[in-house]
Design a protein around this motif. Sequence first.
Motif, PDB file in Angstrom:
ATOM      1  N   ILE A   1       0.845  -1.189   0.000  1.00 51.34           N
ATOM      2  CA  ILE A   1       0.000   0.000   0.000  1.00 51.34           C
ATOM      3  C   ILE A   1       0.884   1.244   0.000  1.00 51.34           C
ATOM      4  O   ILE A   1       1.841   1.312   0.754  1.00 51.34           O
ATOM      5  N   PRO A   2       0.593   2.182  -0.875  1.00 54.15           N
ATOM      6  CA  PRO A   2       1.440   3.382  -0.920  1.00 54.15           C
ATOM      7  C   PRO A   2       1.366   4.151   0.402  1.00 54.15           C
ATOM      8  O   PRO A   2       0.372   4.106   1.109  1.00 54.15           O
ATOM      9  N   LYS A   3       2.461   4.855   0.706  1.00 54.91           N
ATOM     10  CA  LYS A   3       2.516   5.563   1.984  1.00 54.91           C
ATOM     11  C   LYS A   3       2.142   7.020   1.878  1.00 54.91           C
ATOM     12  O   LYS A   3       1.642   7.607   2.821  1.00 54.91           O
ATOM     13  N   GLY A   4       2.457   7.616   0.745  1.00 54.93           N
ATOM     14  CA  GLY A   4       2.313   9.067   0.683  1.00 54.93           C
ATOM     15  C   GLY A   4       1.571   9.540  -0.545  1.00 54.93           C
ATOM     16  O   GLY A   4       1.778   9.048  -1.643  1.00 54.93           O
ATOM     17  N   VAL A   5       0.671  10.485  -0.352  1.00 55.39           N
ATOM     18  CA  VAL A   5      -0.052  11.094  -1.463  1.00 55.39           C
ATOM     19  C   VAL A   5       0.137  12.601  -1.365  1.00 55.39           C
ATOM     20  O   VAL A   5      -0.049  13.179  -0.299  1.00 55.39           O
ATOM     21  N   LEU A   6       0.537  13.201  -2.461  1.00 59.22           N
ATOM     22  CA  LEU A   6       0.753  14.641  -2.453  1.00 59.22           C
ATOM     23  C   LEU A   6      -0.364  15.335  -3.226  1.00 59.22           C
ATOM     24  O   LEU A   6      -0.581  15.039  -4.401  1.00 59.22           O
ATOM     25  N   LEU A   7      -1.072  16.215  -2.563  1.00 58.60           N
ATOM     26  CA  LEU A   7      -2.100  16.994  -3.237  1.00 58.60           C
ATOM     27  C   LEU A   7      -1.475  18.298  -3.719  1.00 58.60           C
ATOM     28  O   LEU A   7      -0.943  19.059  -2.923  1.00 58.60           O
ATOM     29  N   VAL A   8      -1.544  18.514  -5.016  1.00 58.07           N
ATOM     30  CA  VAL A   8      -0.908  19.684  -5.585  1.00 58.07           C
ATOM     31  C   VAL A   8      -1.952  20.590  -6.204  1.00 58.07           C
ATOM     32  O   VAL A   8      -2.775  20.133  -6.988  1.00 58.07           O
ATOM     33  N   GLY A   9      -1.946  21.854  -5.874  1.00 55.58           N
ATOM     34  CA  GLY A   9      -2.889  22.769  -6.495  1.00 55.58           C
ATOM     35  C   GLY A   9      -2.839  24.137  -5.855  1.00 55.58           C
ATOM     36  O   GLY A   9      -2.299  24.296  -4.762  1.00 55.58           O
TER      37      GLY A   9
ATOM     38  N   PHE B   1      -1.957  14.253   8.013  1.00 59.31           N
ATOM     39  CA  PHE B   1      -2.049  15.281   6.982  1.00 59.31           C
ATOM     40  C   PHE B   1      -1.037  16.383   7.265  1.00 59.31           C
ATOM     41  O   PHE B   1      -1.050  16.980   8.341  1.00 59.31           O
ATOM     42  N   ILE B   2      -0.152  16.619   6.325  1.00 57.50           N
ATOM     43  CA  ILE B   2       0.833  17.687   6.483  1.00 57.50           C
ATOM     44  C   ILE B   2       0.509  18.783   5.469  1.00 57.50           C
ATOM     45  O   ILE B   2       0.693  18.616   4.271  1.00 57.50           O
ATOM     46  N   ASP B   3      -0.023  19.868   5.977  1.00 59.54           N
ATOM     47  CA  ASP B   3      -0.362  20.997   5.103  1.00 59.54           C
ATOM     48  C   ASP B   3       0.912  21.804   4.858  1.00 59.54           C
ATOM     49  O   ASP B   3       1.848  21.729   5.643  1.00 59.54           O
ATOM     50  N   GLU B   4       0.940  22.562   3.760  1.00 55.33           N
ATOM     51  CA  GLU B   4       2.116  23.387   3.447  1.00 55.33           C
ATOM     52  C   GLU B   4       3.407  22.578   3.541  1.00 55.33           C
ATOM     53  O   GLU B   4       4.351  22.967   4.238  1.00 55.33           O
ATOM     54  N   LEU B   5       3.443  21.474   2.860  1.00 54.90           N
ATOM     55  CA  LEU B   5       4.644  20.634   2.905  1.00 54.90           C
ATOM     56  C   LEU B   5       5.880  21.423   2.494  1.00 54.90           C
ATOM     57  O   LEU B   5       6.984  21.180   2.976  1.00 54.90           O
TER      58      LEU B   5
ATOM     59  N   ALA C   1      -0.081  14.932   1.997  1.00 59.26           N
ATOM     60  CA  ALA C   1       0.495  16.258   2.167  1.00 59.26           C
ATOM     61  C   ALA C   1      -0.074  17.171   1.095  1.00 59.26           C
ATOM     62  O   ALA C   1      -0.562  16.706   0.072  1.00 59.26           O
ATOM     63  N   ALA C   2      -0.044  18.463   1.349  1.00 56.96           N
ATOM     64  CA  ALA C   2      -0.561  19.411   0.373  1.00 56.96           C
ATOM     65  C   ALA C   2       0.471  20.500   0.117  1.00 56.96           C
ATOM     66  O   ALA C   2       1.202  20.893   1.022  1.00 56.96           O
ATOM     67  N   THR C   3       0.523  20.941  -1.123  1.00 53.21           N
ATOM     68  CA  THR C   3       1.411  22.057  -1.441  1.00 53.21           C
ATOM     69  C   THR C   3       0.877  22.803  -2.656  1.00 53.21           C
ATOM     70  O   THR C   3       0.208  22.230  -3.498  1.00 53.21           O
ATOM     71  N   ASN C   4       1.156  24.078  -2.719  1.00 49.03           N
ATOM     72  CA  ASN C   4       0.867  24.796  -3.956  1.00 49.03           C
ATOM     73  C   ASN C   4       2.163  25.164  -4.664  1.00 49.03           C
ATOM     74  O   ASN C   4       2.155  25.923  -5.610  1.00 49.03           O
TER      75      ASN C   4
END
Length: 587
Positions: free
Chosen positions: A163-171, A228-232, A274-277
């Motif tokens: 199972i994957p460990k990390g998903v990065l939300l980009v936008g 959840f890590i915001d502003e990675l 995690a999320a980043t723009n």
Amino acid sequence: MKTETSSQSAYSKFIEQVKSSQVQRVTIKRDRIEYTLKREFGSQRYYTEPSGQIEELYRLLQSHNVEFTTIADNSANAAGIIGLLLSTGMLMGAFAWLLKFTNAGGVSIGMGMGKSNARVYSRGKTGTTFADVAGADEAKQELQEVVDFLSNGEKYRKIGAKIPKGVLLVGPPGTGKTLLAKAVAGEAGVPFLSMSGSEFVEVFVGVGASRVRDLFNQAKRQAPCIIFIDELDAIGKTRGNNPIGGNDEREQTLNQLLTEMDGFDGNNGVIVIAATNRPEILDPALLRPGRFDRQVLVDRPDKSGRLEILRVHARPVSLGKDVDLEAIAAQTPGFAGADLANLVNEAALIAVRKNHQTVLMADFKEAIERVIAGLEKRSRILTPLERQTVAYHEVGHALVGVLMPGGGKVSKISIVPRGLGALGYTLQMPEGDRFLLLEDELRGQLATLLGGRSAEEIIFGKVSSGASDDIQKATDLAECAVTQYGMSNTLGPIAFEKNSAQLLQGSSSRRSISAEVAAEIDRQVKQNIDKAHDMALEILQLNRDLLESTTQVLLEKEVLEGDELQQRLAQVQAPVGLNTWLMKAQW
Ligand code: ADP
Ligand code: MG
Ligand code: ZN
């Protein structure tokens, strides 16, 4: 929310109330637990002194489905002590003392400096589901899989799948990244541990790293769960290669994050979102397999997406009969979800100020103007002329591209500003993998690249700066044809450019060539670009009506795809000289 005074309660009574399911919500602070009873028990607020093990309390709260939050305690006491000791120059002493203090008394609820002050929402209690996220269908689809990993982990473990460990939300900001992450936790019914990248980075060396460690330890105890890590980007910026100086603290924090991510197994049921723009500034190490190797693009919504988001946020608002959400969606290109939420609220505030019984269309109109003015300052909204320019430009690419060999099917044209940078885009799907580019295909690509700029020339009689990337690509391609692919008849199959492997050994980029040959290369590059440009102009002039009508539809819908697009592209007529040019043109 009403603010009622809270009364003190015994810890044992608190536990009793949790066990008998009277408790609605709990906030755990370093030296104090605050809680509120459910409405049917009077919504009364209490506080109590913690005692016993925090893990046990977590387990108890989870098993009784109590919503809980753990927050750092910035009580005046602690702050005062730090301030005092800092001023007497006893920083290290203060540190040791504070940590001891926090861990004293058998209360490991310590939220000392090194502890993560993650907000913890218990099982299924982020209260958010995919239904709250409107319009982001593609992102939701990709995240649906993550929900399945979390809720049916056994299925994957049994078959031996990793199972994957990390998903990065980009936008871009406000597009619903945080909302989506919460929704994943809500859908899977697992705890959600949330922390922002900037909270890890502290002035004290070592604090960030130990917070990361603590966060992961908390998560492992509560698995399956989501971190959840915001502003990675706040911690994940590319590490400098400067051994001295630089941001030591941030690098330590990042290294700790990398270590933690390598150190656990996704199959344990912890998934890091995690999320980043600003994905472009992330350290590449973060994106390696086994870390944030899955990336989900969360983009600004198109018109229909905006309509759905408006519907979600207008639900609790009493709307006047004259309110046309579709018209509002049409008038708000470039708005992200947060802007639309803001818009609905602005309109409601305006309605109240004007003593309207419901929110009227006029209130919305005023709110739109207000929100747009704010967004324009941050230059996130295109003027109508800019939008038109982008639309003609993209349709230009599409109409030329559809006639060219090997370019693949034109599957989508969009003028929804794409994530970070591009104002619009045309998607051409190659038919399978291509490793070789034939001569005619290369010419076709040149013309396609120049199609955007050509459309602007035809319609407006002038060009914008928006074609710079196309022109760069076209120039590179034309130059490669002559200097590397040996496609020029007069210059022949001689490589005038050395490839990058040779460049690494420190030689110059062009073979030493005579001034005449250099001039000939330049002349051929220019001539080929000119010819491709002429061809693009000819195609668009021949299909000018189609260019106009397709652009109008695009301006209206913002995205063109599927049958509607194919039907239009099928009408593109090829100029008589197209094939001759493709096959026989001189380089
Ligand atoms: P991001 O994390 O991408 O900056 P957020 O998730 O914090 O954005 O979004 C801020 C707010 O905007 C949300 O709480 C929600 O009210 C609203 N919002 C954003 N995107 C959407 C969406 N797709 N559907 C509904 N509401 C949205
Ligand atoms: Mg956010
Ligand atoms: Zn372009």
